[in-house]
Design a protein around this motif. Structure first.
Motif, PDB file in Angstrom:
ATOM      1  N   GLU A  33       7.631  13.634   1.958  1.00  0.00           N
ATOM      2  CA  GLU A  33       8.894  12.989   2.317  1.00  0.00           C
ATOM      3  C   GLU A  33       9.403  12.073   1.206  1.00  0.00           C
ATOM      4  N   VAL A  36      -3.951  12.932  -7.069  1.00  0.00           N
ATOM      5  CA  VAL A  36      -4.951  11.927  -7.426  1.00  0.00           C
ATOM      6  C   VAL A  36      -5.750  11.517  -6.191  1.00  0.00           C
ATOM      7  N   PHE A  48      -9.091   9.002  -4.769  1.00  0.00           N
ATOM      8  CA  PHE A  48      -9.912   7.839  -5.111  1.00  0.00           C
ATOM      9  C   PHE A  48     -11.103   7.696  -4.172  1.00  0.00           C
ATOM     10  N   ARG A  89       0.834  -1.212   0.000  1.00  0.00           N
ATOM     11  CA  ARG A  89       0.000   0.000   0.000  1.00  0.00           C
ATOM     12  C   ARG A  89       0.863   1.253   0.000  1.00  0.00           C
ATOM     13  N   LYS A 124      -7.306   5.472   0.030  1.00  0.00           N
ATOM     14  CA  LYS A 124      -5.909   4.991  -0.022  1.00  0.00           C
ATOM     15  C   LYS A 124      -5.018   5.667   1.026  1.00  0.00           C
ATOM     16  N   LEU A 125      -5.447   5.609   2.271  1.00  0.00           N
ATOM     17  CA  LEU A 125      -4.616   6.140   3.358  1.00  0.00           C
ATOM     18  C   LEU A 125      -3.804   5.005   3.974  1.00  0.00           C
ATOM     19  N   LEU A 126      -2.749   5.384   4.679  1.00  0.00           N
ATOM     20  CA  LEU A 126      -1.946   4.376   5.369  1.00  0.00           C
ATOM     21  C   LEU A 126      -2.432   4.263   6.805  1.00  0.00           C
ATOM     22  N   PHE A 164       3.864  12.154   4.414  1.00  0.00           N
ATOM     23  CA  PHE A 164       4.441  11.052   3.625  1.00  0.00           C
ATOM     24  C   PHE A 164       4.617  11.446   2.154  1.00  0.00           C
ATOM     25  N   ALA A 165       3.602  12.123   1.615  1.00  0.00           N
ATOM     26  CA  ALA A 165       3.650  12.511   0.200  1.00  0.00           C
ATOM     27  C   ALA A 165       4.808  13.461  -0.078  1.00  0.00           C
ATOM     28  N   PHE A 169      13.910   5.530  -5.222  1.00  0.00           N
ATOM     29  CA  PHE A 169      13.545   5.909  -3.865  1.00  0.00           C
ATOM     30  C   PHE A 169      12.716   4.788  -3.234  1.00  0.00           C
ATOM     31  N   ARG A 215      -3.454  15.378   1.189  1.00  0.00           N
ATOM     32  CA  ARG A 215      -2.262  14.737   0.646  1.00  0.00           C
ATOM     33  C   ARG A 215      -2.090  15.070  -0.841  1.00  0.00           C
ATOM     34  N   ILE A 261       1.091   4.203  -2.904  1.00  0.00           N
ATOM     35  CA  ILE A 261       0.929   5.644  -2.660  1.00  0.00           C
ATOM     36  C   ILE A 261       2.193   6.401  -3.042  1.00  0.00           C
ATOM     37  N   LEU A 316       2.063   6.958  -6.571  1.00  0.00           N
ATOM     38  CA  LEU A 316       1.008   7.922  -6.896  1.00  0.00           C
ATOM     39  C   LEU A 316       1.463   9.357  -6.685  1.00  0.00           C
ATOM     40  N   VAL A 317       2.214   9.588  -5.624  1.00  0.00           N
ATOM     41  CA  VAL A 317       2.604  10.962  -5.320  1.00  0.00           C
ATOM     42  C   VAL A 317       3.956  11.337  -5.931  1.00  0.00           C
ATOM     43  N   GLY A 318       4.533  10.420  -6.715  1.00  0.00           N
ATOM     44  CA  GLY A 318       5.705  10.798  -7.486  1.00  0.00           C
ATOM     45  C   GLY A 318       7.048  10.482  -6.874  1.00  0.00           C
ATOM     46  N   ARG A 349       4.173  14.434  -9.695  1.00  0.00           N
ATOM     47  CA  ARG A 349       4.335  15.505  -8.712  1.00  0.00           C
ATOM     48  C   ARG A 349       3.514  16.744  -9.083  1.00  0.00           C
TER      49      ARG A 349
END
Ligand SMILES: Nc1ncnc2c1ncn2[C@@H]1O[C@H](COP(=O)(O)OP(=O)(O)OP(=O)(O)O)[C@@H](O)[C@H]1O
Ligand SMILES: [Mg+2]
Lengths: 298, 228
Positions: free
Chosen positions: B105, B83, B85, A202, B89-91, B102-103, A216, B150, A206, A209-211, B79
């Motif tokens: 980092e 997106v 959904f 998961r 889609k969370l952790l 997180f996005a 990495f 996010r 993600i 998804l966020v690039g 970037r």
């Protein structure tokens, strides 16, 4: 790549190991056992090598002259052999001297028997020859054998040869064994990392998804492999280094039965350290890269 | 901002999901994608963030030529796109704050920027007071707002949302739409696939209807146009 990023990847790699604790433990153990065997074999091999240089330095050729050769004639032969090229020294052992030595070797138990045979001393004159170059002992021995009135010789090379061919066989079997173990360890590591990839699917989704870049995403798994390898090397290294040091001091730095000097503990640690950690890292790196390539579809 | 010309998408199993789609979306527009189930809406959206590649045709998003984009350049496209959904889609093991951070980092944002930007994004979606809570302690609407935070935390030029209110009750859905409207007002382009008739008919924006993989309608301030 910045230090901060490397730090993050290593931290995530450690997290992976921690989360699949038992699998990581199994992988580290597999590497550790493999390298423990390899390291122990290396300790033996290093000392065997040391032994061989030591022994060849001490190598002597025992030359026995024909029995009827008298002491006076023997002196003559000794001088003759001394003239041969490649001969460093000749030690003359008369019949009398030889008998004394024999008596000493046999011990007091058979002293009376030895007295009875004293009169008819039938021992041949013995010469102890050293070659100038210990490695050419065999060649020198062959030359000596062609000298008239030389009955037979013992050049010690035989015993040593047998010892070394035995050690070589042990080494080959051990090597095959270690290679099989290395392959097992690699697959265990790659399987451990596959689990880590699965349990992080998961997060990986993600990240994509966020690039986050592909590398990495990959690095923590590669680091997980490296860390397993390093840890798997550190354990046998510590065991062998400390264990050997203990044995070295315990035995006073010499091998008990043969009383030849053991390799110094520090030198052994130095010689096996690089190889154990090197192989550990290679095994881990390979396991990591295999998993990332096969199971991390990004 | 977004341009597709004669785009076709055939999945490996020979399903033709899109057949000759052409569209142009300007910067700052708000676009609904509507149409029956299986029409190709999700496929349309996946093509925009390069989750899927077109079988034929050209796609440009925010200056990236997507149909010719090299694999290792894809992250840099992403970037620029946020997106969102239906399933958030969370952790689950991360707090609200950590999910958003997180996005940043994972694209290696300097640590000194992370805190402020996460703070700003959470403020935008009205979740500052829930920053320390975990997804399972929050309602569906709140979880979706984390996902939106996010998506916007990296200041993307486009937000792409595939049925963002699909799992939410009507009340909560309106709250989410408020957030989208505010994001749109600051100039971010929004493309949103939806089955929510009320929303499309109330917050009137450009409506693109897809049926059988083709655009059958494209009108400004349009209506939903289906019965469900
Ligand atoms: N990965 C895939 N492989 C094969 N066929 C697919 C795949 N994804 C979608 N399809 C097919 O492509 C067509 C379009 O699917 P898509 O998901 O784009 O529809 P949709 O408009 O989003 O539907 P819904 O409103 O139900 O979400 C469908 O026939 C679907 O079965
Ligand atoms: Mg869909």
């Amino acid at each position: 790549m910045t230090i901060r990023m490397i730090g993050r990847h290593i931290r995530e790699g450690l997290k992976n190991m921690w989360r699949n604790g038992w699998m990581s433990f199994a992988s580290v153990s597999a590497v550790a056992i493999t390298l423990l065997i390899l390291g122990a074999a290396m300790v033996v091999a290093l000392n065997a090598e040391q032994l061989s240089t030591y022994v060849t330095g001490e190598l002597e050729i025992n030359v026995y002259l024909n029995q009827q050769v008298t002491d006076a004639q023997g002196q003559q032969v000794a001088r003759e052999i001394d003239q041969l090229s490649g001969v460093k020294s000749v030690q003359y052992i008369s019949k009398e001297e030889g008998f004394k030595r024999l008596k000493k070797m046999v011990g007091t138990q058979y002293a009376s028997f030895m007295e009875s045979v004293n009169s008819g001393n039938t021992l041949p004159v013995q010469l102890v020859v050293k070659a100038a170059n210990p490695r050419e002992t065999t060649k020198v021995a062959a030359e000596i054998l062609s000298v008239p009135s030389v009955h037979n010789i013992q050049d010690g090379e035989n015993v040593l040869g047998k010892l070394f061919s035995f050690l070589n066989a042990v080494r080959d079997v051990g090597l095959a064994f270690v290679i099989a173990l290395i392959i097992t360890a690699m697959f265990l590591i790659s399987n451990t990392i596959r689990l880590a990839i699965f349990s992080r699917r998961r997060e990986i989704e993600i990240m994509k998804l966020v690039g986050a870049t592909n590398w990495f995403i990959r690095w923590p798994f590669v680091w997980e492999g490296i860390l397993i390898g390093v840890l798997g090397a550190a354990i046998p290294f510590a065991i062998i280094a400390y264990g050997y040091q203990f044995l070295y001091h315990y035995s006073g730095g010499a091998f008990v039965a043969l009383s030849f000097p053991l390799m110094k503990a520090g030198l052994v640690a130095h010689k096996i350290g690089g190889i154990l950690f090197g192989i550990g890292i290679i095994i881990g790196l390979w396991g990591g890269i295999m998993s990332v390539r096969r199971f991390l579809r990004i | 901002m977004i341009e597709m010309s004669d785009v076709w998408k055939e999945y490996p199993n020979k399903t033709m999901a899109l057949s000759g789609v052409s569209i142009k979306v300007n910067k700052g527009e708000f676009l609904y994608i509507v149409g029956p189930s299986g029409a190709g809406k999700s496929t349309f959206i996946k093509l925009m963030y390069r989750e899927e590649r077109p079988t034929k045709g050209h796609i440009f998003v925010n200056g990236f030529n997507i149909d010719r984009l090299k694999e290792r350049k894809v992250p840099y496209l992403r970037r620029n796109i946020g997106v969102i959904f239906q399933d958030f889609k969370l952790l689950p093991r991360m707090s609200t704050y950590e999910n958003v951070a997180f996005a940043l980092e994972v694209i290696n944002t300097p640590a000194r920027h992370v805190k402020r930007r996460v703070h700003d994004a959470l403020e935008w979606v009205g979740l500052l007071d829930k920053a320390k809570m975990f997804p399972n302690q929050l309602s569906g609407g709140e979880q979706q707002r984390i996902a939106i935070a996010r998506a916007i935390v990296n200041n993307p030029a486009v937000i792409i949302a595939d049925e963002p209110t699909g799992n939410l009750d009507p009340e909560t859905s309106w709250g989410i739409m408020k957030v989208f409207q505010r994001i749109n007002e600051r100039g971010t382009t929004i493309v949103m696939a939806t089955h929510n008739k009320d929303i499309v008919n109330t917050i009137r924006r450009r409506v693109v209807a897809i049926e059988h993989g083709r655009i059958v309608r494209d009108e400004n301030k349009g209506l939903y146009g289906y019965d469900d």
